[in-house]
Scaffold this motif. Structure first.
Motif, PDB file in Angstrom:
ATOM      1  N   SER A   1       3.031   6.574  -7.011  1.00 62.70           N
ATOM      2  CA  SER A   1       2.118   7.512  -7.669  1.00 62.70           C
ATOM      3  C   SER A   1       2.580   8.954  -7.443  1.00 62.70           C
TER       4      SER A   1
ATOM      5  N   ILE B   1      -4.402  11.971  -6.954  1.00 61.73           N
ATOM      6  CA  ILE B   1      -3.277  11.160  -6.492  1.00 61.73           C
ATOM      7  C   ILE B   1      -3.027  11.369  -5.002  1.00 61.73           C
TER       8      ILE B   1
ATOM      9  N   SER C   1       2.625   1.718  -3.359  1.00 61.00           N
ATOM     10  CA  SER C   1       1.694   2.155  -4.391  1.00 61.00           C
ATOM     11  C   SER C   1       1.452   3.653  -4.317  1.00 61.00           C
ATOM     12  N   THR C   2       1.274   4.152  -3.092  1.00 62.26           N
ATOM     13  CA  THR C   2       1.051   5.588  -2.917  1.00 62.26           C
ATOM     14  C   THR C   2       2.301   6.386  -3.276  1.00 62.26           C
TER      15      THR C   2
ATOM     16  N   LYS D   1       0.824  -1.213   0.000  1.00 63.72           N
ATOM     17  CA  LYS D   1       0.000   0.000   0.000  1.00 63.72           C
ATOM     18  C   LYS D   1       0.856   1.259   0.000  1.00 63.72           C
TER      19      LYS D   1
ATOM     20  N   LYS E   1     -10.961   9.239   1.661  1.00 64.25           N
ATOM     21  CA  LYS E   1     -12.049   8.472   1.049  1.00 64.25           C
ATOM     22  C   LYS E   1     -13.149   8.163   2.063  1.00 64.25           C
TER      23      LYS E   1
ATOM     24  N   ARG F   1      -6.486   8.867  -3.039  1.00 63.08           N
ATOM     25  CA  ARG F   1      -5.814   7.599  -2.756  1.00 63.08           C
ATOM     26  C   ARG F   1      -5.548   7.436  -1.261  1.00 63.08           C
ATOM     27  N   ASN F   2      -5.945   8.440  -0.479  1.00 60.39           N
ATOM     28  CA  ASN F   2      -5.769   8.398   0.976  1.00 60.39           C
ATOM     29  C   ASN F   2      -7.030   7.820   1.607  1.00 60.39           C
ATOM     30  N   LYS F   3      -6.876   6.779   2.438  1.00 56.35           N
ATOM     31  CA  LYS F   3      -8.042   6.093   2.999  1.00 56.35           C
ATOM     32  C   LYS F   3      -8.851   7.004   3.912  1.00 56.35           C
TER      33      LYS F   3
END
Length: 267
Positions: free
Chosen positions: A199, A245, A195-196, A192, A254, A249-251
Motif C-alpha cells: 500500500s 494508508i 499488505s502494508t 500483514k 486504530k 492501516r496501523n493497528k
C-alpha cells in the motif's frame, strides 16, 4: 491524526512522530491551492493578482518538496525498525528525528525560494491567462515573454535531483524492507507486513509518478490538459489518501482511535 498522535502516549514513537509531520505537510499541501480553486469556481470573477499567484505557488512548492523528503524519512524509519531492530533506538533517537524534520523544512524552504524566485523574476507581458487549475510553475512559465530557457535551466534540474534522490532512497529502502519481510518465518506476519508495504509503495509510486511528470519536463502547451489531470492527484487525492494508508492501516493508531472514540461516548 495529528491530535490523536499528540494525545495518546502509546503513539509517542519515532514512526508516529514522522506520520504526524507527514499529516501536517499533507494539510498544508492540499490547502495551499484548493480553497482558492473552489472560490474561483464559485465566484463570477476568476482573476488573481501576481502576488496572489506567487504566494500559493511558493507554498505548494515548499510543501511538495517537504512531502518528498518526509516520505524518504518515513522509509528510513521503517528500514531501521524492520532491518536493524536492535539498533533502532539509536538510529531513530528523538534528537535525530527532530534534526531530520528540521533539515526537511530547511531544504523545502530553500527549494521553494529558488524555484519561485526564478519564476517570479521573469518578465510577463501577456497573455495573462493561466491554462491550469491554479498557479503552478509549468503553466506560469508558459506566460513569460522573456528567455524561459535560463529559468528552466535553474528550475528543472534541482526539481529532478530532489525527485531522483528521494525516490531512489525510498524505493531502495522498501526493497530492503521487502527482502526482510520475505525472510520472516511467520506467514501471517509476512502477509500483514506485505499488505502494508505494498500500500505504501503504491501511494509512493503514484505521488512520485505524477510529480515527476509535472516538474521534470520543460513547459509545453501540448501537455496542458494532461497536466491539469495529473495535478489533481498530487495536490488533492494523494494528501487525502496518505492518512488512510499510513495511519489507519496501523493497528496502534486504530486501537488509539477506538479508545479515544469510546472515551468520548457518554456512559
Amino acid at each position: 491524526m495529528i491530535s490523536l498522535i499528540r494525545a495518546e502516549p502509546q503513539l509517542h514513537t519515532p514512526m508516529h512522530f514522522f506520520l504526524s509531520v507527514l499529516a501536517i505537510v499533507d494539510s498544508g499541501f492540499s490547502t495551499a491551492n484548493t480553497p482558492g480553486l473552489l472560490g474561483g469556481l464559485l465566484a463570477s470573477s476568476q482573476s488573481v493578482s501576481f502576488a496572489g499567484c506567487v504566494v500559493p505557488m511558493a507554498l505548494m512548492t515548499r510543501h511538495g518538496t517537504a512531502e518528498c523528503l518526509i516520505l524518504a524519512v518515513v522509509a528510513y524509519d521503517r528500514l531501521a525498525a524492520l532491518c536493524r531492530p536492535l539498533l533502532y533506538g539509536s538510529l531513530s533517537s528523538p534528537r535525530l528525528c527532530v534534526q531530520l524534520v528540521a533539515a526537511t523544512y530547511t531544504a523545502s524552504v530553500a527549494s521553494s525560494a529558488l524555484l519561485t524566485g526564478s519564476v517570479s523574476s521573469l518578465p510577463y507581458c501577456g497573455p495573462n491567462i493561466i491554462h491550469h487549475y491554479f498557479c503552478d510553475i509549468p503553466p506560469v512559465l508558459q506566460l513569460a515573454c522573456g528567455d524561459r530557457a535560463r529559468a528552466e535551466a535553474v528550475i528543472f534540474p534541482p526539481a529532478a535531483l530532489i525527485l531522483l534522490c528521494t525516490i531512489t532512497f525510498t524505493l531502495v529502502s522498501y526493497g530492503f524492507i521487502l527482502v526482510t519481510i520475505c525472510r520472516m518465518r511467520s506467514l501471517e506476519a509476512q502477509s500483514k507486513a506485505l499488505s502494508t508495504c505494498t500500500s505504501h509503495l503504491a501511494l509512493i509510486c503514484l505521488f512520485y509518478g505524477t510529480t515527476t511528470f509535472m516538474y521534470t519536463q520543460p513547459s509545453s502547451r501540448s501537455s496542458t490538459e494532461q497536466n491539469k489531470v495529473v495535478s489533481v492527484f498530487y495536490t488533492v487525492i494523494i494528501p487525502m489518501l496518505n492518512p488512510l494508508i499510513y495511519s489507519l492501516r496501523n493497528k496502534d493508531v486504530k486501537a488509539a482511535l477506538k479508545n479515544r472514540c469510546l472515551g468520548l461516548l457518554p456512559s
